[in-house]
Design a protein around this motif. Structure first.
Motif, PDB file in Angstrom:
ATOM      1  N   ARG A  32       0.885  -1.221   0.073  1.00 26.77           N
ATOM      2  CA  ARG A  32      -0.074   0.033  -0.140  1.00 26.77           C
ATOM      3  C   ARG A  32       0.929   1.287   0.093  1.00 26.77           C
ATOM      4  O   ARG A  32       2.198   1.057   0.222  1.00 26.77           O
ATOM      5  CB  ARG A  32      -0.929   0.192   1.372  1.00 26.77           C
ATOM      6  N   ASN A  33       0.124   2.471  -0.349  1.00 26.61           N
ATOM      7  CA  ASN A  33       1.087   3.834  -0.083  1.00 26.61           C
ATOM      8  C   ASN A  33       1.793   3.969   1.147  1.00 26.61           C
ATOM      9  O   ASN A  33       1.024   3.586   2.084  1.00 26.61           O
ATOM     10  CB  ASN A  33       0.017   4.788  -0.551  1.00 26.61           C
ATOM     11  N   VAL A  34       2.792   4.220   1.227  1.00 30.18           N
ATOM     12  CA  VAL A  34       3.541   4.839   2.671  1.00 30.18           C
ATOM     13  C   VAL A  34       3.377   6.069   2.876  1.00 30.18           C
ATOM     14  O   VAL A  34       3.627   6.901   1.900  1.00 30.18           O
ATOM     15  CB  VAL A  34       5.031   4.336   2.265  1.00 30.18           C
ATOM     16  N   ILE A  35       2.764   6.286   3.958  1.00 28.11           N
ATOM     17  CA  ILE A  35       2.710   7.745   4.553  1.00 28.11           C
ATOM     18  C   ILE A  35       3.989   8.165   4.990  1.00 28.11           C
ATOM     19  O   ILE A  35       4.453   7.714   5.658  1.00 28.11           O
ATOM     20  CB  ILE A  35       1.354   7.615   5.804  1.00 28.11           C
ATOM     21  N   GLU A  36       4.385   9.316   4.314  1.00 31.38           N
ATOM     22  CA  GLU A  36       5.527   9.878   4.955  1.00 31.38           C
ATOM     23  C   GLU A  36       5.190  11.241   5.718  1.00 31.38           C
ATOM     24  O   GLU A  36       4.628  12.320   5.166  1.00 31.38           O
ATOM     25  CB  GLU A  36       6.472  10.419   3.685  1.00 31.38           C
ATOM     26  N   PRO A  37       4.926  10.911   7.020  1.00 33.63           N
ATOM     27  CA  PRO A  37       4.802  12.218   7.951  1.00 33.63           C
ATOM     28  C   PRO A  37       5.492  13.525   7.808  1.00 33.63           C
ATOM     29  O   PRO A  37       6.869  13.346   7.680  1.00 33.63           O
ATOM     30  CB  PRO A  37       4.493  11.426   9.238  1.00 33.63           C
ATOM     31  N   VAL A  38       4.782  14.653   8.034  1.00 34.79           N
ATOM     32  CA  VAL A  38       5.671  15.655   8.581  1.00 34.79           C
ATOM     33  C   VAL A  38       5.766  15.929   9.895  1.00 34.79           C
ATOM     34  O   VAL A  38       4.784  15.555  10.677  1.00 34.79           O
ATOM     35  CB  VAL A  38       4.882  16.837   7.895  1.00 34.79           C
ATOM     36  N   ILE A  39       6.773  16.516  10.499  1.00 34.37           N
ATOM     37  CA  ILE A  39       6.899  16.616  11.757  1.00 34.37           C
ATOM     38  C   ILE A  39       6.909  18.127  12.351  1.00 34.37           C
ATOM     39  O   ILE A  39       7.503  18.934  11.690  1.00 34.37           O
ATOM     40  CB  ILE A  39       8.488  16.142  12.297  1.00 34.37           C
ATOM     41  N   ALA A  40       6.183  18.302  13.194  1.00 33.08           N
ATOM     42  CA  ALA A  40       6.050  19.594  13.772  1.00 33.08           C
ATOM     43  C   ALA A  40       6.449  19.842  15.057  1.00 33.08           C
ATOM     44  O   ALA A  40       6.484  18.826  16.127  1.00 33.08           O
ATOM     45  CB  ALA A  40       4.441  20.104  13.934  1.00 33.08           C
ATOM     46  N   ARG A  41       7.273  20.989  15.291  1.00 35.95           N
ATOM     47  CA  ARG A  41       7.951  20.939  16.653  1.00 35.95           C
ATOM     48  C   ARG A  41       7.161  21.883  17.559  1.00 35.95           C
ATOM     49  O   ARG A  41       7.373  22.048  18.782  1.00 35.95           O
ATOM     50  CB  ARG A  41       9.247  21.853  16.622  1.00 35.95           C
ATOM     51  N   HIS A  42       6.147  22.634  16.945  1.00 36.15           N
ATOM     52  CA  HIS A  42       5.632  23.798  17.567  1.00 36.15           C
ATOM     53  C   HIS A  42       3.940  23.773  17.127  1.00 36.15           C
ATOM     54  O   HIS A  42       3.673  23.571  15.939  1.00 36.15           O
ATOM     55  CB  HIS A  42       6.142  25.187  17.761  1.00 36.15           C
ATOM     56  N   SER A  43       3.196  24.098  17.829  1.00 31.18           N
ATOM     57  CA  SER A  43       1.635  24.595  17.595  1.00 31.18           C
ATOM     58  C   SER A  43       1.103  25.631  18.305  1.00 31.18           C
ATOM     59  O   SER A  43       1.607  25.858  19.711  1.00 31.18           O
ATOM     60  CB  SER A  43       0.670  23.116  17.611  1.00 31.18           C
ATOM     61  N   SER A  44       0.095  26.157  18.090  1.00 27.01           N
ATOM     62  CA  SER A  44      -0.795  27.170  18.858  1.00 27.01           C
ATOM     63  C   SER A  44      -2.037  27.332  18.218  1.00 27.01           C
ATOM     64  O   SER A  44      -2.119  26.890  17.159  1.00 27.01           O
ATOM     65  CB  SER A  44       0.177  28.203  19.142  1.00 27.01           C
ATOM     66  N   TRP A  45      -3.062  27.815  19.145  1.00 31.22           N
ATOM     67  CA  TRP A  45      -4.444  28.174  18.562  1.00 31.22           C
ATOM     68  C   TRP A  45      -4.729  29.522  18.269  1.00 31.22           C
ATOM     69  O   TRP A  45      -4.020  30.379  18.810  1.00 31.22           O
ATOM     70  CB  TRP A  45      -5.337  27.911  19.861  1.00 31.22           C
ATOM     71  N   VAL A  46      -5.425  29.739  17.125  1.00 36.28           N
ATOM     72  CA  VAL A  46      -5.738  31.009  16.709  1.00 36.28           C
ATOM     73  C   VAL A  46      -7.156  31.490  17.440  1.00 36.28           C
ATOM     74  O   VAL A  46      -7.809  30.487  17.213  1.00 36.28           O
ATOM     75  CB  VAL A  46      -5.713  31.237  15.095  1.00 36.28           C
ATOM     76  N   ARG A  47      -7.405  32.370  18.060  1.00 36.41           N
ATOM     77  CA  ARG A  47      -8.419  32.754  18.662  1.00 36.41           C
ATOM     78  C   ARG A  47      -9.228  33.497  18.010  1.00 36.41           C
ATOM     79  O   ARG A  47      -8.926  34.396  17.173  1.00 36.41           O
ATOM     80  CB  ARG A  47      -7.998  32.953  20.353  1.00 36.41           C
ATOM     81  N   ALA A  48     -10.701  33.553  18.473  1.00 33.93           N
ATOM     82  CA  ALA A  48     -11.760  34.314  17.864  1.00 33.93           C
ATOM     83  C   ALA A  48     -11.496  35.725  18.259  1.00 33.93           C
ATOM     84  O   ALA A  48     -11.084  36.199  19.544  1.00 33.93           O
ATOM     85  CB  ALA A  48     -13.104  34.066  18.328  1.00 33.93           C
ATOM     86  N   THR A  49     -11.447  36.944  17.401  1.00 34.92           N
ATOM     87  CA  THR A  49     -11.078  38.195  17.702  1.00 34.92           C
ATOM     88  C   THR A  49     -12.432  39.179  18.029  1.00 34.92           C
ATOM     89  O   THR A  49     -12.285  40.080  18.164  1.00 34.92           O
ATOM     90  CB  THR A  49     -10.638  38.779  16.501  1.00 34.92           C
ATOM     91  N   ASP A  50     -13.600  38.306  17.801  1.00 36.79           N
ATOM     92  CA  ASP A  50     -14.730  39.029  18.168  1.00 36.79           C
ATOM     93  C   ASP A  50     -15.897  37.803  18.486  1.00 36.79           C
ATOM     94  O   ASP A  50     -15.694  36.643  18.270  1.00 36.79           O
ATOM     95  CB  ASP A  50     -15.489  39.833  17.258  1.00 36.79           C
ATOM     96  N   SER A  51     -17.169  38.428  18.923  1.00 35.06           N
ATOM     97  CA  SER A  51     -18.193  37.388  19.203  1.00 35.06           C
ATOM     98  C   SER A  51     -19.153  37.507  18.212  1.00 35.06           C
ATOM     99  O   SER A  51     -19.777  38.427  17.811  1.00 35.06           O
ATOM    100  CB  SER A  51     -18.856  37.515  20.591  1.00 35.06           C
ATOM    101  N   GLY A  52     -19.629  36.253  17.520  1.00 41.55           N
ATOM    102  CA  GLY A  52     -20.753  36.354  16.597  1.00 41.55           C
ATOM    103  C   GLY A  52     -20.870  34.957  15.801  1.00 41.55           C
ATOM    104  O   GLY A  52     -20.562  33.852  16.466  1.00 41.55           O
ATOM    105  N   PHE A  53     -21.202  34.950  14.690  1.00 43.84           N
ATOM    106  CA  PHE A  53     -21.666  33.866  13.888  1.00 43.84           C
ATOM    107  C   PHE A  53     -20.426  33.742  12.793  1.00 43.84           C
ATOM    108  O   PHE A  53     -19.839  34.894  12.068  1.00 43.84           O
ATOM    109  CB  PHE A  53     -22.848  33.956  12.948  1.00 43.84           C
ATOM    110  N   VAL A  54     -20.181  32.410  12.871  1.00 40.94           N
ATOM    111  CA  VAL A  54     -18.756  32.140  11.993  1.00 40.94           C
ATOM    112  C   VAL A  54     -19.004  31.559  10.766  1.00 40.94           C
ATOM    113  O   VAL A  54     -19.890  30.648  10.344  1.00 40.94           O
ATOM    114  CB  VAL A  54     -18.009  31.330  12.882  1.00 40.94           C
ATOM    115  N   ASN A  55     -18.287  32.065   9.723  1.00 43.29           N
ATOM    116  CA  ASN A  55     -17.946  31.285   8.332  1.00 43.29           C
ATOM    117  C   ASN A  55     -16.678  31.010   8.139  1.00 43.29           C
ATOM    118  O   ASN A  55     -15.744  31.685   8.036  1.00 43.29           O
ATOM    119  CB  ASN A  55     -18.542  32.359   7.101  1.00 43.29           C
ATOM    120  N   HIS A  56     -16.444  29.852   7.999  1.00 40.67           N
ATOM    121  CA  HIS A  56     -15.104  29.202   7.880  1.00 40.67           C
ATOM    122  C   HIS A  56     -14.700  29.135   6.666  1.00 40.67           C
ATOM    123  O   HIS A  56     -15.383  28.837   5.693  1.00 40.67           O
ATOM    124  CB  HIS A  56     -14.982  27.564   8.489  1.00 40.67           C
ATOM    125  N   HIS A  57     -13.445  29.498   6.181  1.00 37.26           N
ATOM    126  CA  HIS A  57     -12.804  29.518   5.082  1.00 37.26           C
ATOM    127  C   HIS A  57     -11.842  28.553   4.745  1.00 37.26           C
ATOM    128  O   HIS A  57     -11.217  28.059   3.800  1.00 37.26           O
ATOM    129  CB  HIS A  57     -12.308  30.872   4.840  1.00 37.26           C
TER     130      HIS A  57
END
Length: 343
Positions: free
Chosen positions: A239-264
């Protein structure tokens, strides 16, 4: 004597002999109604020696994908010629599963309560029992998690990738992203590391939901790790071999206001700094603000519902030293392999 070479294995007072299979229960604190509660444990010990691997799910009681992953693993014919021992605990936080809650009745997070204590809080007692009965006797472990309620995680492995053997196990699991995650005080991973048990944390899907792609990826990854450890025979299929990418860091992006969201943007998308992730609008459809990527990386977790409070975590982005824009092809390859009929 290491767990691998130990001739005697006792769990919940039962001696596990070579060539035997057991379904056991670890005793827990009773419910208010005096009803006995037990942690279900499946143990299969091969006739031939080998590593001891534990699988655990629902440490957070609302994270259920791992329950189904373990069910499929323990019912598989691949275990027929098992070397070593498989200890599978499909429901660790029994109390949380009953109440469909991440937490225990004392509102504590079990994955921040290790190593625990036999005389401490409910969380401390449960953590102590699980650590002493299961983790301490194992050489390796895979702990299954999902995103929180209304959040989905891309299939990923979190582990100490600076440890060579752990890194090899993480690569063997075969998912698109490996995250070199720091050990958190009170976590199962941290206490397992202190005991010399190498552990992978598999994150995929959403709380209180079964996700077929995430489940199949978890089942396949578990068996691939077992093959890597020599516990089951190598696969003859190609089968196909998955070659993963390695991340050293991560963080959350947070909402800048309150309301209804349309994800892009969606899970697995590669984004660059200032890419538009979402717009936030008022009830009349007027855009109040936009949410943008703060760095270049891959979306490994995201909010699902179209509502946000200011400051709420919306997009979890993993960052890399090198570009990994071909991650989309890797994810598509995994989906084609595991859901060839489109799910």
């Amino acid at each position: 004597m290491t767990a691998t070479t130990a001739s005697s294995l006792v769990i919940a007072g039962t001696e596990i002999l070579p060539g035997t299979t057991h379904k056991l229960e670890l005793a827990c604190t009773k419910l208010y109604t005096d009803t006995t509660i037990g942690i279900p444990v499946f143990v299969k010990r091969g006739k031939r020696p080998g590593p001891i691997l534990f699988l655990s799910a629902a440490i957070h009681g609302d994270e259920l994908n791992g329950v189904e992953i373990i069910n499929r693993v323990i019912h598989s014919k691949r275990l027929t010629n098992l070397r070593g021992t498989l200890i599978a605990v499909p429901v660790v936080n029994v109390y949380g599963v009953i109440s469909q809650s991440r937490y225990l009745p004392d509102r504590r997070d079990l994955n921040r309560s290790f190593p625990g204590s036999p005389r401490g809080s409910l969380a401390a007692r449960l953590a102590h029992t699980f650590l002493e009965e299961i983790v301490k006797q194992s050489d390796y472990g895979i702990d299954f998690h999902t995103g929180a309620i209304h959040r989905t995680n891309l299939p990923q492995i979190r582990a100490n990738l600076d440890d060579e053997e752990t890194s090899e196990l993480a690569h063997a699991f075969g998912v698109p992203v490996l995250l070199n995650a720091n050990l958190r005080d009170g976590s199962l991973r941290q206490c397992a590391a202190d005991m010399g048990t190498r552990i992978l944390l598999y994150e995929a899907g959403e709380a209180l939901r079964f996700d077929e792609l995430c489940i199949r990826a978890g089942v396949r990854g578990t068996f691939d790790v077992m093959r890597h450890l020599g516990m089951i025979p190598k696969s003859r299929s190609k089968r196909n071999v998955i070659e993963p990418v390695i991340a050293r860091h991560s963080s959350w992006v947070r909402a800048t206001d309150s309301g209804f969201v349309n994800h892009h943007k969606k899970l697995g998308d590669w984004v660059v700094k200032d890419d538009l992730l979402a717009t936030i609008s008022d009830p009349f459809g007027t855009i109040l603000d936009t949410v943008k990527a703060n760095k270049e990386g891959i979306i490994i977790g995201k909010q699902n519902i179209p509502l946000a409070q200011e400051g709420e975590a919306m997009y979890h982005i993993a960052y890399f030293h090198e570009e990994a824009e071909d991650i989309a092809e890797t994810i598509e390859m995994m989906q084609d392999d595991l859901l060839p009929d489109g799910g």
